[in-house]
Design an enzyme around this catalytic site. Structure first.
Site, PDB file in Angstrom:
ATOM      1  N   GLY A 161      -0.782  37.303  47.535  1.00 54.04           N
ATOM      2  CA  GLY A 161       0.392  36.617  47.015  1.00 54.04           C
ATOM      3  C   GLY A 161       0.490  35.209  47.574  1.00 54.04           C
ATOM      4  N   THR A 241       2.033  39.703  59.287  1.00 56.26           N
ATOM      5  CA  THR A 241       3.279  38.951  59.124  1.00 56.26           C
ATOM      6  C   THR A 241       3.981  39.389  57.838  1.00 56.26           C
ATOM      7  OG1 THR A 241       2.022  37.178  58.055  1.00 56.26           O
ATOM      8  CG2 THR A 241       2.528  36.904  60.399  1.00 56.26           C
ATOM      9  N   ARG A 243       4.982  43.292  56.268  1.00 58.82           N
ATOM     10  CA  ARG A 243       5.992  44.314  56.496  1.00 58.82           C
ATOM     11  C   ARG A 243       5.419  45.402  57.396  1.00 58.82           C
ATOM     12  NH1 ARG A 243       9.275  41.193  55.199  1.00 58.82           N
ATOM     13  NH2 ARG A 243      10.979  41.408  53.693  1.00 58.82           N
ATOM     14  N   GLU A 272      12.048  48.414  63.746  1.00 56.28           N
ATOM     15  CA  GLU A 272      12.530  47.159  64.339  1.00 56.28           C
ATOM     16  C   GLU A 272      14.022  47.242  64.652  1.00 56.28           C
ATOM     17  OE1 GLU A 272      11.555  44.109  61.524  1.00 56.28           O
ATOM     18  OE2 GLU A 272       9.395  44.371  61.747  1.00 56.28           O
ATOM     19  N   HIS A 291       9.835  39.473  64.238  1.00 56.19           N
ATOM     20  CA  HIS A 291      10.044  39.312  62.797  1.00 56.19           C
ATOM     21  C   HIS A 291      10.647  37.928  62.515  1.00 56.19           C
ATOM     22  CE1 HIS A 291      10.712  41.788  58.880  1.00 56.19           C
ATOM     23  NE2 HIS A 291      10.471  40.515  58.595  1.00 56.19           N
ATOM     24  N   ALA A 293       8.656  35.145  61.534  1.00 53.95           N
ATOM     25  CA  ALA A 293       7.697  34.273  60.851  1.00 53.95           C
ATOM     26  C   ALA A 293       8.350  33.339  59.850  1.00 53.95           C
ATOM     27  CB  ALA A 293       6.622  35.116  60.158  1.00 53.95           C
TER      28      ALA A 293
END
Length: 348
Positions: A161, A241, A243, A272, A291, A293
């Site tokens: 993606g 980076t 899920r 998390e 988390h 990024a």
């Protein structure tokens, strides 16, 4: 009372608390619309949203029960994130309810972070820093003499993606050969980005760096298992980076403990925040971030303005721009006003 009620759970959206809804309201100015906060539990929100014209989804999970409890007049569920795993998209699609995300808002930040983790793991940045601080200066160079040069090595991307494409663009100048696996992307698209199409097994077995970018869809949940890490090189570095739930963490932990792979750089975890007993927290061959990024000074303004634009479109009776279940649009009361992008969807 405003003409349009946009229902949203009370509290912070993502990690940034407070701040109000000024950014979202920019696109809604003059529309007689109001973003109204309600309870962040299932039953409470369902009762609160019974007269909602749209939903701003944040701060809770929008399960099948919540989605099915929304009123018939509700025009869309709008998210301020790339991922849509907090919403039961299948249930929304069955109801004919569009779900939108922010597919292109944080691409550059996440790609930067992926490269940061890759380079930091490869050059053992945390270990080198620790040696200097502990007075072990002379140990630094011998440690790095054990690793090869980066130029000429292979980076394998799982999913191709927007973020993966941005990572490929950044990795090229380092002299990396880049391959990618994504059964939902045309091979010609990869070739246009200077990336060679490959199977998942080829990506895992050939790559010196494996970067995970699969979205948190039901199909991708737990897709990387113990057997996949066994296919990787013993010198390989794994980066995620994307899920956390796309990786079966017990398999990754075993791979790191038993040296099936050399290192990991993780911005996302299966749970998390992690519990104190998570072995990853004590591993020297792992670099972690919380988390983060996508975070930058642009984060909140950009995503909130995107949310506002999507809300403005649907309340004006138009198709949203970033619908992750576009099949519902043709059957909705919303009207088409632009060409349909082939990049629509949670993996764009």
């Amino acid at each position: 009372m405003a003409k349009f009620k946009i229902a949203t759970p009370a509290g912070a959206s993502f990690t940034t608390a407070g701040g109000g809804y000024d950014y979202e309201m920019e696109a809604l100015a003059g529309m007689d619309a109001a973003i109204v906060e309600g309870p962040a539990d299932e039953d409470g929100f369902i009762a609160f949203a019974k007269d909602a014209d749209a939903v701003y989804a944040k701060g809770m999970r929008f399960t099948r029960k919540v989605v099915e409890g929304l009123p018939a007049k509700c025009r869309a569920i709008v998210l301020g994130s790339v991922g849509v795993d907090s919403v039961d998209v299948v249930a929304a699609t069955a109801r004919g309810l569009p779900v939108t995300n922010c597919p292109d808002t944080f691409i550059e930040e996440v790609a930067d972070h992926a490269m940061t983790l890759l380079l930091s793991c490869f050059r053992r940045v945390i270990e080198q820093d620790k040696m200097v601080r502990e007075g072990r200066w002379r140990e630094g160079r011998p440690a790095l003499l054990q690793i090869p040069r980066m130029m000429g090595q292979t980076l394998g991307l799982i999913a191709f993606g927007h973020v993966a494409r941005a990572v490929a663009k950044r990795a090229k100048p380092f002299g990396l050969r880049i391959i990618a696996y994504d059964p939902f992307i045309e091979e010609l698209t990869m070739v246009e980005h200077g990336v060679l199409p490959a199977t998942l097994e080829e990506v895992l077995s050939q790559s010196d760096f494996v970067s995970m970018h699969a979205p948190a869809t039901p199909e991708a949940e737990g897709m990387l298992m113990e057997k996949h890490f066994k296919l990787m090189k013993k010198t390989a570095i794994f980066i995620n980076t994307g899920r956390g739930p796309t990786v079966q963490e017990v398999g990754l932990i075993k791979a790191l403990e038993e040296k099936w792979i050399a290192y990991a750089g993780l911005d996302v975890l299966e749970t998390e925040p992690p519990g104190d007993n998570n072995p990853l927290l004590k591993m020297d061959n792992v670099i972690l971030s919380a988390h983060t990024a996508s975070a930058s000074a642009r984060f909140d303004p950009a995503r909130k303005r995107h949310v506002g634009r999507e809300l403005s479109l649907v309340l004006n009776g138009k198709w949203p721009m970033s619908c992750v279940n576009p099949a519902v649009l043709m059957k909705s009361d919303l009207r088409r006003w632009q060409p349909v992008s082939m990049e629509r969807g949670p993996n764009s």
